[in-house]
Design a protein around this motif. Structure first.
Motif, PDB file in Angstrom:
ATOM      1  N   PRO A 168       0.810  -1.232   0.000  1.00 53.08           N
ATOM      2  CA  PRO A 168       0.000   0.000   0.000  1.00 53.08           C
ATOM      3  C   PRO A 168       0.836   1.271   0.000  1.00 53.08           C
ATOM      4  CG  PRO A 168       0.130  -0.863   2.206  1.00 53.08           C
ATOM      5  CD  PRO A 168       0.852  -1.851   1.342  1.00 53.08           C
ATOM      6  N   LYS A 169       2.137   1.125   0.098  1.00 49.73           N
ATOM      7  CA  LYS A 169       3.017   2.289   0.152  1.00 49.73           C
ATOM      8  C   LYS A 169       4.148   2.089  -0.851  1.00 49.73           C
ATOM      9  CE  LYS A 169       4.052   3.930   4.228  1.00 49.73           C
ATOM     10  NZ  LYS A 169       4.686   4.130   5.564  1.00 49.73           N
ATOM     11  N   SER A 170       4.569   3.190  -1.459  1.00 51.06           N
ATOM     12  CA  SER A 170       5.660   3.121  -2.425  1.00 51.06           C
ATOM     13  C   SER A 170       6.915   2.535  -1.784  1.00 51.06           C
ATOM     14  CB  SER A 170       5.960   4.515  -2.966  1.00 51.06           C
ATOM     15  OG  SER A 170       7.133   4.514  -3.747  1.00 51.06           O
ATOM     16  N   LEU A 171       7.642   1.744  -2.559  1.00 48.72           N
ATOM     17  CA  LEU A 171       8.897   1.149  -2.073  1.00 48.72           C
ATOM     18  C   LEU A 171       9.819   2.198  -1.473  1.00 48.72           C
ATOM     19  CD1 LEU A 171      10.170  -1.461  -4.722  1.00 48.72           C
ATOM     20  CD2 LEU A 171       9.909  -1.811  -2.264  1.00 48.72           C
ATOM     21  N   THR A 172       9.890   3.346  -2.123  1.00 51.27           N
ATOM     22  CA  THR A 172      10.842   4.380  -1.705  1.00 51.27           C
ATOM     23  C   THR A 172      10.449   5.057  -0.397  1.00 51.27           C
ATOM     24  OG1 THR A 172       9.697   6.031  -3.054  1.00 51.27           O
ATOM     25  CG2 THR A 172      11.518   4.843  -4.084  1.00 51.27           C
ATOM     26  N   LEU A 173       9.225   4.814   0.068  1.00 52.78           N
ATOM     27  CA  LEU A 173       8.766   5.429   1.316  1.00 52.78           C
ATOM     28  C   LEU A 173       8.847   4.465   2.496  1.00 52.78           C
ATOM     29  CD1 LEU A 173       5.624   7.379   0.030  1.00 52.78           C
ATOM     30  CD2 LEU A 173       7.951   8.235   0.386  1.00 52.78           C
ATOM     31  N   LEU A 174       9.282   3.255   2.248  1.00 53.84           N
ATOM     32  CA  LEU A 174       9.386   2.270   3.316  1.00 53.84           C
ATOM     33  C   LEU A 174      10.583   2.576   4.211  1.00 53.84           C
ATOM     34  CD1 LEU A 174       8.768  -1.055   1.316  1.00 53.84           C
ATOM     35  CD2 LEU A 174       7.176   0.072   2.895  1.00 53.84           C
ATOM     36  N   PRO A 175      10.560   2.132   5.466  1.00 55.31           N
ATOM     37  CA  PRO A 175      11.749   2.245   6.325  1.00 55.31           C
ATOM     38  C   PRO A 175      12.928   1.518   5.666  1.00 55.31           C
ATOM     39  CG  PRO A 175       9.825   1.604   7.606  1.00 55.31           C
ATOM     40  CD  PRO A 175       9.416   1.524   6.172  1.00 55.31           C
ATOM     41  N   TYR A 176      14.128   1.932   6.017  1.00 58.11           N
ATOM     42  CA  TYR A 176      15.331   1.400   5.376  1.00 58.11           C
ATOM     43  C   TYR A 176      15.338  -0.124   5.256  1.00 58.11           C
ATOM     44  CZ  TYR A 176      17.729   5.954   5.608  1.00 58.11           C
ATOM     45  OH  TYR A 176      18.097   7.249   5.426  1.00 58.11           O
ATOM     46  N   ASP A 177      15.208  -0.806   6.390  1.00 56.14           N
ATOM     47  CA  ASP A 177      15.317  -2.270   6.386  1.00 56.14           C
ATOM     48  C   ASP A 177      14.215  -2.914   5.569  1.00 56.14           C
ATOM     49  OD1 ASP A 177      17.519  -2.053   7.985  1.00 56.14           O
ATOM     50  OD2 ASP A 177      16.469  -2.479   9.865  1.00 56.14           O
ATOM     51  N   ALA A 178      12.996  -2.364   5.665  1.00 56.36           N
ATOM     52  CA  ALA A 178      11.873  -2.909   4.915  1.00 56.36           C
ATOM     53  C   ALA A 178      12.083  -2.725   3.418  1.00 56.36           C
ATOM     54  CB  ALA A 178      10.576  -2.239   5.354  1.00 56.36           C
ATOM     55  N   GLU A 179      12.625  -1.573   3.036  1.00 56.24           N
ATOM     56  CA  GLU A 179      12.893  -1.331   1.613  1.00 56.24           C
ATOM     57  C   GLU A 179      13.959  -2.275   1.080  1.00 56.24           C
ATOM     58  OE1 GLU A 179      14.281   2.235  -1.458  1.00 56.24           O
ATOM     59  OE2 GLU A 179      13.865   2.704   0.649  1.00 56.24           O
ATOM     60  N   THR A 180      14.996  -2.476   1.876  1.00 58.22           N
ATOM     61  CA  THR A 180      16.066  -3.382   1.461  1.00 58.22           C
ATOM     62  C   THR A 180      15.522  -4.784   1.217  1.00 58.22           C
ATOM     63  OG1 THR A 180      17.733  -2.135   2.699  1.00 58.22           O
ATOM     64  CG2 THR A 180      18.277  -4.402   2.125  1.00 58.22           C
ATOM     65  N   ALA A 181      14.730  -5.284   2.164  1.00 55.53           N
ATOM     66  CA  ALA A 181      14.167  -6.624   2.045  1.00 55.53           C
ATOM     67  C   ALA A 181      13.226  -6.724   0.848  1.00 55.53           C
ATOM     68  CB  ALA A 181      13.429  -7.001   3.324  1.00 55.53           C
ATOM     69  N   ALA A 182      12.402  -5.696   0.647  1.00 55.94           N
ATOM     70  CA  ALA A 182      11.452  -5.698  -0.464  1.00 55.94           C
ATOM     71  C   ALA A 182      12.181  -5.702  -1.807  1.00 55.94           C
ATOM     72  CB  ALA A 182      10.533  -4.485  -0.362  1.00 55.94           C
ATOM     73  N   ILE A 183      13.246  -4.912  -1.907  1.00 58.59           N
ATOM     74  CA  ILE A 183      14.000  -4.848  -3.161  1.00 58.59           C
ATOM     75  C   ILE A 183      14.696  -6.179  -3.435  1.00 58.59           C
ATOM     76  CG2 ILE A 183      16.009  -3.789  -4.281  1.00 58.59           C
ATOM     77  CD1 ILE A 183      15.163  -1.135  -3.038  1.00 58.59           C
ATOM     78  N   VAL A 184      15.188  -6.836  -2.389  1.00 56.52           N
ATOM     79  CA  VAL A 184      15.808  -8.159  -2.565  1.00 56.52           C
ATOM     80  C   VAL A 184      14.793  -9.124  -3.180  1.00 56.52           C
ATOM     81  CG1 VAL A 184      16.670 -10.196  -1.343  1.00 56.52           C
ATOM     82  CG2 VAL A 184      17.547  -7.932  -0.757  1.00 56.52           C
ATOM     83  N   ASN A 185      13.580  -9.122  -2.652  1.00 53.98           N
ATOM     84  CA  ASN A 185      12.525  -9.995  -3.172  1.00 53.98           C
ATOM     85  C   ASN A 185      12.129  -9.612  -4.595  1.00 53.98           C
ATOM     86  OD1 ASN A 185      12.391 -11.485  -0.801  1.00 53.98           O
ATOM     87  ND2 ASN A 185      10.839 -10.160   0.110  1.00 53.98           N
ATOM     88  N   LEU A 186      12.040  -8.293  -4.847  1.00 58.41           N
ATOM     89  CA  LEU A 186      11.695  -7.816  -6.182  1.00 58.41           C
ATOM     90  C   LEU A 186      12.739  -8.252  -7.205  1.00 58.41           C
ATOM     91  CD1 LEU A 186       9.935  -6.047  -8.054  1.00 58.41           C
ATOM     92  CD2 LEU A 186      11.322  -4.084  -7.352  1.00 58.41           C
ATOM     93  N   LEU A 187      13.995  -8.129  -6.826  1.00 60.34           N
ATOM     94  CA  LEU A 187      15.084  -8.517  -7.725  1.00 60.34           C
ATOM     95  C   LEU A 187      15.062 -10.026  -8.006  1.00 60.34           C
ATOM     96  CD1 LEU A 187      17.977  -6.309  -6.314  1.00 60.34           C
ATOM     97  CD2 LEU A 187      16.957  -6.151  -8.594  1.00 60.34           C
TER      98      LEU A 187
END
Length: 242
Positions: free
Chosen positions: A113-132
């Motif tokens: 529900p929130k843009s990747l770039t607005l996530l907290p640091y650790d959450a964004e890192t984990a999300a990008i790992v999964n996206l990749l």
């Protein structure tokens, strides 16, 4: 003969530590035992070690700024991928626009529900790992057809760079001392002042001859740092006037 005073409060952290270290070096040159200040010297040495540790931590805090910069760069790549996919949706080649549609579904999932770039640091890192993992696995062909291979490679590199900085930052914080730089500086100043007091008393009781070389060299060091302070304050006043 007396040891001149130095207003150490006007010294930056780096210069304060440097002055204390150089003063300690002069004491060692003339031998604390010969100067009859061994107990006071040991206190000064321990205080300088604490101050040095605090200074190193302050320098390492630059990791925090580096981490913020790395996150901004990483966010820019994420935004670039989103834009590239939207552009590819309008491509004249059905194969490209079809690949873009499938990739947009994946991106919409990760941006909700929130843009990747607005996530907290650790959450964004984990999300990008999964996206990749999805981009380089199930959707690898679509990434290639849509012309996003370089973008995905860049995101992989930037996310790994941020992850390493975050790890180093956590390690740095865990090694942070329980005392503050201000307290460490005060301890060093107190230890130094006691040495000055003892040496001043000894020159009165035993005469100046034995202590003259030490006092002269220490005064030369004090003059050097007093001049640095005067220059710094002078530049500050000039800046205020301008």
């Amino acid at each position: 003969m007396k040891i001149n005073s130095l207003n150490s409060q006007h010294l930056t952290h780096a210069l304060h530590l440097q002055f204390a270290s150089e003063a300690k070096g002069i004491i060692e040159k003339f031998n604390p035992s010969a100067l009859k200040i061994s107990p006071q010297y040991e206190i000064l040495r321990a205080s300088i070690e604490k101050e040095d540790l605090c200074y190193k931590i302050i320098r390492k805090s630059e990791l925090s700024e580096a981490k913020e910069d790395a996150d901004r760069i990483r966010d820019a790549v994420v935004i670039g991928i989103n834009d590239a996919v939207r552009t590819a949706l309008r491509h004249f080649d059905p194969a490209v626009s079809g690949a873009a549609k499938r990739l947009k579904i994946v991106l919409d999932t990760y941006n909700s529900p929130k843009s990747l770039t607005l996530l907290p640091y650790d959450a964004e890192t984990a999300a990008i790992v999964n996206l990749l993992q999805e981009f380089e696995g199930k959707y690898a062909a679509d990434i290639q057809v849509a012309g996003l291979t370089a973008w995905v490679s860049e995101l992989h590199e930037r996310n790994s760079e941020f992850e390493l900085l975050a790890k180093n930052y956590i390690e740095q914080q865990s090694a942070k001392p329980s005392f503050r730089m201000k307290d460490a500086r005060n301890e060093t100043d107190d230890a130094y002042k006691k040495i000055v007091l003892v040496v001043s008393a000894l020159t009165v009781m035993e005469g100046e001859t034995a202590y003259a070389p030490f006092v002269n060299e220490l005064n030369a060091l004090i003059k050097h740092y007093s001049d640095l302070i005067a220059q710094r304050l002078g530049r500050r006043k000039l800046k205020v006037k301008n």
